[in-house]
Scaffold this active site. Structure first.
Site, PDB file in Angstrom:
ATOM      1  N   LYS A   1       1.239  12.213   6.454  1.00  0.00           N
ATOM      2  CA  LYS A   1       1.612  10.961   7.134  1.00  0.00           C
ATOM      3  C   LYS A   1       1.360  11.077   8.640  1.00  0.00           C
ATOM      4  CE  LYS A   1       2.995   8.282   3.750  1.00  0.00           C
ATOM      5  NZ  LYS A   1       2.014   7.304   3.221  1.00  0.00           N
TER       6      LYS A   1
ATOM      7  N   TYR B   1       9.914  16.420   2.059  1.00  0.00           N
ATOM      8  CA  TYR B   1       8.700  15.601   2.203  1.00  0.00           C
ATOM      9  C   TYR B   1       7.470  16.478   2.509  1.00  0.00           C
ATOM     10  CZ  TYR B   1       6.600  10.957   2.829  1.00  0.00           C
ATOM     11  OH  TYR B   1       5.849   9.816   2.684  1.00  0.00           O
TER      12      TYR B   1
HETATM   13  N1  LIG Z   1       8.483   4.359  -1.667  1.00  0.00           N
HETATM   14  C1  LIG Z   1       8.856   4.745  -0.468  1.00  0.00           C
HETATM   15  O1  LIG Z   1      10.005   5.099  -0.214  1.00  0.00           O
HETATM   16  C2  LIG Z   1       7.857   4.730   0.653  1.00  0.00           C
HETATM   17  C3  LIG Z   1       8.318   4.748   1.979  1.00  0.00           C
HETATM   18  C4  LIG Z   1       7.389   4.736   3.017  1.00  0.00           C
HETATM   19  C5  LIG Z   1       6.042   4.728   2.722  1.00  0.00           C
HETATM   20  N2  LIG Z   1       5.618   4.715   1.415  1.00  0.00           N
HETATM   21  C6  LIG Z   1       4.182   4.716   1.156  1.00  0.00           C
HETATM   22  O2  LIG Z   1       3.821   3.530   0.481  1.00  0.00           O
HETATM   23  C7  LIG Z   1       2.591   3.759  -0.192  1.00  0.00           C
HETATM   24  C8  LIG Z   1       2.703   3.240  -1.627  1.00  0.00           C
HETATM   25  O3  LIG Z   1       3.603   4.034  -2.359  1.00  0.00           O
HETATM   26  P1  LIG Z   1       4.716   3.446  -3.317  1.00  0.00           P
HETATM   27  O4  LIG Z   1       5.996   4.011  -2.862  1.00  0.00           O
HETATM   28  O5  LIG Z   1       4.555   1.997  -3.482  1.00  0.00           O
HETATM   29  O6  LIG Z   1       4.424   4.211  -4.696  1.00  0.00           O
HETATM   30  P2  LIG Z   1       3.455   3.885  -5.936  1.00  0.00           P
HETATM   31  O7  LIG Z   1       3.522   5.092  -6.823  1.00  0.00           O
HETATM   32  O8  LIG Z   1       3.820   2.586  -6.536  1.00  0.00           O
HETATM   33  O9  LIG Z   1       2.021   3.769  -5.247  1.00  0.00           O
HETATM   34  C9  LIG Z   1       1.202   4.877  -4.913  1.00  0.00           C
HETATM   35  C10 LIG Z   1      -0.215   4.455  -5.251  1.00  0.00           C
HETATM   36  O10 LIG Z   1      -1.179   5.431  -4.848  1.00  0.00           O
HETATM   37  C11 LIG Z   1      -2.250   5.319  -5.774  1.00  0.00           C
HETATM   38  N3  LIG Z   1      -3.172   6.453  -5.721  1.00  0.00           N
HETATM   39  C12 LIG Z   1      -2.860   7.777  -5.912  1.00  0.00           C
HETATM   40  N4  LIG Z   1      -4.004   8.502  -5.845  1.00  0.00           N
HETATM   41  C13 LIG Z   1      -5.026   7.626  -5.616  1.00  0.00           C
HETATM   42  C14 LIG Z   1      -6.438   7.762  -5.455  1.00  0.00           C
HETATM   43  N5  LIG Z   1      -7.043   8.958  -5.540  1.00  0.00           N
HETATM   44  N6  LIG Z   1      -7.183   6.652  -5.224  1.00  0.00           N
HETATM   45  C15 LIG Z   1      -6.586   5.437  -5.134  1.00  0.00           C
HETATM   46  N7  LIG Z   1      -5.262   5.232  -5.281  1.00  0.00           N
HETATM   47  C16 LIG Z   1      -4.504   6.327  -5.524  1.00  0.00           C
HETATM   48  C17 LIG Z   1      -1.533   5.223  -7.114  1.00  0.00           C
HETATM   49  O11 LIG Z   1      -2.377   4.724  -8.134  1.00  0.00           O
HETATM   50  C18 LIG Z   1      -0.405   4.251  -6.778  1.00  0.00           C
HETATM   51  O12 LIG Z   1      -0.804   2.927  -7.018  1.00  0.00           O
HETATM   52  C19 LIG Z   1       2.308   5.259  -0.069  1.00  0.00           C
HETATM   53  O13 LIG Z   1       1.440   5.472   1.025  1.00  0.00           O
HETATM   54  C20 LIG Z   1       3.686   5.814   0.237  1.00  0.00           C
HETATM   55  O14 LIG Z   1       3.631   7.058   0.892  1.00  0.00           O
HETATM   56  C21 LIG Z   1       6.500   4.702   0.386  1.00  0.00           C
END
Ligand SMILES: NC(=O)c1ccc[n+]([C@@H]2O[C@H](COP(=O)([O-])OP(=O)(O)OC[C@H]3O[C@@H](n4cnc5c(N)ncnc54)[C@H](O)[C@@H]3O)[C@@H](O)[C@H]2O)c1
Length: 255
Positions: free
Chosen positions: A161, A154
């Site tokens: 984070k 990570y």
């Molecule tokens: N998937 C997991 O396991 C998980 C676990 C915990 C937290 N998260 C967090 O959840 C959040 C969403 O991620 P996800 O897993 O749904 O993946 P995802 O790929 O569906 O979403 C990530 C989003 O970030 C957006 N993004 C990237 N650069 C950007 C910018 N410059 N301006 C605006 N938007 C931008 C992308 O367009 C995308 O929609 C993130 O913060 C991720 O770290 C994910």
């Protein structure tokens, strides 16, 4: 029976596929009575196509969180659809290859700063841009992956984070006097586009389901969407600066 978010106007960032945590948050929010406005980054036509799969049509506004013009115009663009906001969801993360599962100590500052700007500082940029629309009782929610410990692969995203966690506490401190809450939902692994780009994610996926006391399904974003909607609701009125764990209880165990 009225929904948990009846009458609430919610801005949700971060929809890119129909597995995005943001997509499922938007879906649950609409099912609970909210009016949802989305923002999309870059591929707007794609985001609009995905948005069409929600229970109700939701408008999509372009937002790159590193673009000052987009941020400056955001409140006006949102106002074309709703006359204020009761909630904002930050579901945004990005790290280049050098920052995820590569050589941790070799990541160049340019890449690290990019990661920090998009994944952590943007909680501040987004909240500031929405502030003219946020009143007493509003709730800002960001998406976290527990950064109190180091994880395999990570890397600098974990550092981002940790910065996001701290940013949410400072925003809670700034905005508490206005009656605005700022919290993070810390989720277990969900199979999304962002997650698939993390080398070694599979390793996390495999252990999570086995270790979490409540079990965990990486293909099921519903518990995460529900938790975000609860934090957006009026039912956690004195909770701010908090990290709400939605991980099947994984964090509570040492081994
Ligand atoms: N998937 C997991 O396991 C998980 C676990 C915990 C937290 N998260 C967090 O959840 C959040 C969403 O991620 P996800 O897993 O749904 O993946 P995802 O790929 O569906 O979403 C990530 C989003 O970030 C957006 N993004 C990237 N650069 C950007 C910018 N410059 N301006 C605006 N938007 C931008 C992308 O367009 C995308 O929609 C993130 O913060 C991720 O770290 C994910």
């Amino acid at each position: 029976m009225s929904g948990l978010l009846e009458g609430k106007r919610i801005l949700i960032t971060g929809v890119i596929t129909d597995s995005s945590i943001a997509f499922h948050t938007a879906r649950v929010a609409q099912q609970q009575g909210a009016q949802v406005v989305l923002t999309g980054f870059g591929r707007l036509k794609l985001v609009e196509r995905i948005a069409a799969r929600l229970p109700e049509k939701a408008p999509v506004i372009e937002l790159d969180v590193t673009n000052d013009q987009h941020l400056a115009g955001l409140a006006d663009s949102v106002s074309e659809h709703v006359d204020g906001l009761d909630g904002v969801v930050h579901s945004i993360g990005y790290a280049p290859e050098s920052c995820l599962g590569a050589e941790f100590m070799a990541a160049p500052w340019e890449d690290v700063s990019n990661t920090l700007q998009i994944s952590a500082y943007s909680l501040n940029s987004l909240t500031r841009a929405c502030l003219p629309l946020l009143g007493e009782g509003a709730s800002v929610v960001g998406m976290d992956f527990d950064a109190r410990v180091a994880w395999p692969a990570y890397d600098w995203m974990g550092v981002a984070k940790a910065a996001l966690e701290s940013t949410s506490r400072y925003l809670a401190r700034e905005l508490g006097p206005r009656g605005i809450r700022v919290n993070l939902v810390s989720a277990g692994p969900v199979r999304t586009m962002a997650a698939k780009s993390i080398p070694g994610f599979q390793q996390l996926e495999d252990t999570w389901g086995e270790r979490a006391p409540l079990g965990w399904d990486v293909e099921d974003p519903e518990p995460v969407g529900r938790t975000v909607c609860t934090v957006l609701s009026d039912w956690l009125p004195k909770t701010t600066g908090s990290m709400i764990m939605t991980d099947g209880g994984f964090h509570a165990l040492g081994a």
